[in-house]
Design a protein around this motif. Sequence first.
Motif: not given
Length: 509
Positions: A283-288, A294-298, A349-356
Motif C-alpha cells: 500500500m502507498n502508506n503516504a496516501q489516504k 487502523r485501515v491497513r489493519q482492517a 474501519l468505523a473507528e478510522a472514519g470509514y464506516s461506509n
Amino acid sequence: MINSSLAPSARLARRLSVGVAMAAGLLFLGLTPAEAAKTTLSLGMTIEPTGLDPTIAAPVAIGQVTWQNIFEGLVTIDETGKVQPQLAKSWDISKDGLTYTFKLQPDVTFHDGEVFDSRAAKFALDRARGADSVNPQKRFFASIASIDTPDPETLVLHLSAPTGSLLYWLGWPASVMVGPKSAADDKTKPVGTGPFKFVNWAKGDKVEIEKNTDYWNKAVSVKLDKVTFRFIADPQAQAAALKSGDVDAIPEFAAPELMTSFDGDEKLVTKIGNTELKVVAGMNNAQKPFDDKRVRQALMMAIDRKTVVDGAWSGLGTPIGSHYTPNDPGYVDLTGKLPYDPEKAKALLAEAGYSNGFTFTIKSPQMAYAPRSAQVMQAMLAEIGVTMNIEPTEFPAKWVQDVMKDRAYEMTIVAHAEPMDIDIYARDPYYFNYKNPAFNDLLKKVQETSDPAEQARIYGQAQTILAEDVPALYLFVMPKLGVWDKKLKGLWENEPIPSNVLTNVSWDE
C-alpha cells in the motif's frame, strides 16, 4: 591426424573401423549409440530477462540465466542458502568487523581471456558502489570505504561501519565479478568467469550458452555442452512443450492448477520446493486512507490467507504474517497477529472514519498469481464494504514506472523474490512510502553484529513490527514448482536465491 592422401576406399574403410570401435565401446558400457549420455538441455522460463547483466538491473530473470552459469562472485550461495567460497578461496574478518581480507583463486580468466585478479575485483566493486552506479543493490556496497590490492591474489575491503550481511550480499547476482574490458557490453554479450559462455540471444525466443572448456575450477566436472533457455509465457504452452519434449525442464512452472496433469507421466517428474517469493499487496502508506494504520489493519483482517492460497495458487503456498519466509533465520509465524475477522475489520474501519467503506484501485501486474490473488481479495474486501477495482498493469516496464518510480498507485500486488529483503521497509525512498524509525534502528543493529543468533533475534523483532503496522498485506510464500525429465539430475529443488544453477546438472545414463 587423418592422412588425406589415402585412397577413397581406404578412407571409407578407416571410417567404418572407427565407427565400429566407437559402437563397441558404447555397447561395453551398456549403451547403444542412440543412448549415449545426452549433453544438451532445453530449459523453459516464463519471463524473458530484460538484459543479461545482473549488476545493472533488478529483474530476477537476469540472474536466472546468468548467475553461477556465466557470472560468479567472490563467494556464492548454495542450495541450502549458505555462503561458500568461490572466486575468493578464503577470507579473514578483523575483530572490529571493519576489514575484510580475501585470498583469491589463482589462474582465473574471464571468457575473453582477460585475467581475473584483485585489480579486476576492485574494478567490479568500484563499479557497483560508485557515484554513477546503477547497480540494483547499490546499498550492499555502501559501507565499503576503500579497497586495497596489495598483490594480484589479495583483495582488502575497508568498511566505514560493521556490515554483518556483507558476505551474504557478496554472493548475490548483483555482486558478481565483471571484467574491466567487457563490462560495458555485458547487458547483451555477457562475459564472466563461470562454467558456461554466452553464445547467442534471440530476443523473444531464447538465450544459448555453451560449456566453458577453460573453466578455472578443475574440481567441477561440467556435464552439459550446450544449454538453451526458452522463453514461454503461456502456462498451457509450457505444459505442452514439456509433454512433447520440446523443452526438458521448467524449474519454475507457472501454473499450479496444471501440476496434476503430469501425474502418472512416464517421462516427467514434478517437484515442489521452497522459494523466497513473498506475495504481498503493498500500500502507498503516504496516501489516504492507507496512511491510517487502523485501515491497513482492517484490510489485513478482512483477508483469509488460506482462501487466497487456494484460489490463487491451487492451495500450493504458505500463508505469512510478515515480510519473511519460513526458510529464513529468525522466522516467526505471525499469521495470528491480525487473523481473519471481518467483524473486527468493520469495527476498525468505523473507528478510522470509514464506516461506509471506501473505493480504491489495485495495480495488478500481468503475472498469473497477481490477478488471481486480487480477485479473491476483491470479494473478501467487499464483505467489509470496501470496493477494490483491479487495474491490469504490464510488467515490468509499466509497473516499475507507475509503482517503483512514480509512486502513482494506491495498492499493488507483487512477489518479492529477493531473499532476506525485509530491509526494503527501511529504504527511503521505496514504493511503500513507509517510515518507522524504530524499525530502521533494528535493521541497523542487524548489521552491527555478525553473530547469527543475535541477528535472528533482531529479525524476529523487525517481523513483529511489520505484522503490527501492516505497510503491506502479507499473503503467502509461493512454492517452487518444478517439472522436468526424470533422467535429469542436479537441478535445484529449492530456491534460496532465484536461479537456474547448471554446474552440476547432467543426464542419467
